[in-house]
Design a protein around this motif. Structure first.
Motif, PDB file in Angstrom:
ATOM      1  N   ALA A   1      -1.866   1.920 -15.594  1.00 25.64           N
ATOM      2  CA  ALA A   1      -2.331   0.944 -14.605  1.00 25.64           C
ATOM      3  C   ALA A   1      -1.527  -0.349 -14.642  1.00 25.64           C
ATOM      4  N   ALA A   2      -1.214  -0.834 -15.836  1.00 28.19           N
ATOM      5  CA  ALA A   2      -0.466  -2.094 -15.940  1.00 28.19           C
ATOM      6  C   ALA A   2       0.923  -1.956 -15.316  1.00 28.19           C
TER       7      ALA A   2
ATOM      8  N   GLU B   1       0.827  -1.200   0.000  1.00 23.13           N
ATOM      9  CA  GLU B   1       0.000   0.000   0.000  1.00 23.13           C
ATOM     10  C   GLU B   1       0.864   1.255   0.000  1.00 23.13           C
TER      11      GLU B   1
ATOM     12  N   GLU C   1       7.134   2.597 -13.417  1.00 27.47           N
ATOM     13  CA  GLU C   1       5.727   3.000 -13.369  1.00 27.47           C
ATOM     14  C   GLU C   1       5.270   3.713 -14.636  1.00 27.47           C
TER      15      GLU C   1
ATOM     16  N   SER D   1       5.017  -6.504  -3.324  1.00 23.99           N
ATOM     17  CA  SER D   1       4.210  -7.372  -2.463  1.00 23.99           C
ATOM     18  C   SER D   1       4.811  -8.774  -2.359  1.00 23.99           C
TER      19      SER D   1
ATOM     20  N   GLU E   1       2.113   1.816  -3.563  1.00 23.52           N
ATOM     21  CA  GLU E   1       1.094   2.389  -4.440  1.00 23.52           C
ATOM     22  C   GLU E   1       1.039   3.906  -4.277  1.00 23.52           C
TER      23      GLU E   1
ATOM     24  N   THR F   1       0.606  -1.706 -11.482  1.00 22.24           N
ATOM     25  CA  THR F   1       0.294  -3.032 -10.929  1.00 22.24           C
ATOM     26  C   THR F   1       1.548  -3.895 -10.856  1.00 22.24           C
ATOM     27  N   ASP F   2       2.393  -3.818 -11.869  1.00 19.16           N
ATOM     28  CA  ASP F   2       3.640  -4.585 -11.855  1.00 19.16           C
ATOM     29  C   ASP F   2       4.548  -4.152 -10.699  1.00 19.16           C
TER      30      ASP F   2
ATOM     31  N   TRP G   1       3.589  -2.651  -7.881  1.00 21.83           N
ATOM     32  CA  TRP G   1       2.912  -3.090  -6.660  1.00 21.83           C
ATOM     33  C   TRP G   1       3.132  -4.582  -6.424  1.00 21.83           C
ATOM     34  N   TRP G   2       2.970  -5.382  -7.471  1.00 23.01           N
ATOM     35  CA  TRP G   2       3.120  -6.837  -7.345  1.00 23.01           C
ATOM     36  C   TRP G   2       4.544  -7.179  -6.918  1.00 23.01           C
TER      37      TRP G   2
END
Length: 121
Positions: free
Chosen positions: A15-16, A3, A101, A26, A6, A19-20, A22-23
């Motif tokens: 967005a893609a 979080e 990003e 994580s 992000e 998300t990469d 963030w993933w």
């Protein structure tokens, strides 16, 4: 910790790509991110010697994203001001992970620097 990651990205990042990023964060092992923060927030401090960086031998360009609250543009500019010959630029529309990003937007900031470096003797 994902979080926090992000929140370090620009809201208009694709967005893609976001998300990469963030993933990837994580997936870190227990305490990996916390140790990263501990290191750069206190264990390694070069403030008393950054003025010795020889930008004639090694040009220094500092780029900081507009949305990076962990290393703000103001902090980066102040650091660059303490290094004779260092150059700083704030990158609008980008956060802490510019190359990941929003690669096309980051390239717009990086290409002129690479061209300048290519022209050096």
């Amino acid at each position: 910790m994902p979080e926090w990651i992000e929140g370090l990205m620009a809201p208009q990042s694709p967005a893609a790509c976001a998300t990469d990023v963030w993933w990837g964060y994580s997936q870190g092992g227990h305490a990996t991110f916390a140790r990263d923060i501990d290191f750069y927030s206190g264990e390694w401090d070069a403030r008393d010697r950054i003025h010795r960086i020889d930008t004639a031998r090694c040009p220094l360009f500092m780029l900081t994203g507009e949305y990076d609250y962990s290393c703000t543009a103001e902090h980066s500019a102040a650091t660059a001001a303490r290094i004779p010959g260092a150059r700083f630029a704030m990158m609008p529309g980008i956060g802490h992970f510019p190359f990941a990003e929003n690669p096309p937007l980051f390239a717009q900031h990086l290409r002129p620097i690479l061209e300048e470096l290519r022209s050096l003797p």
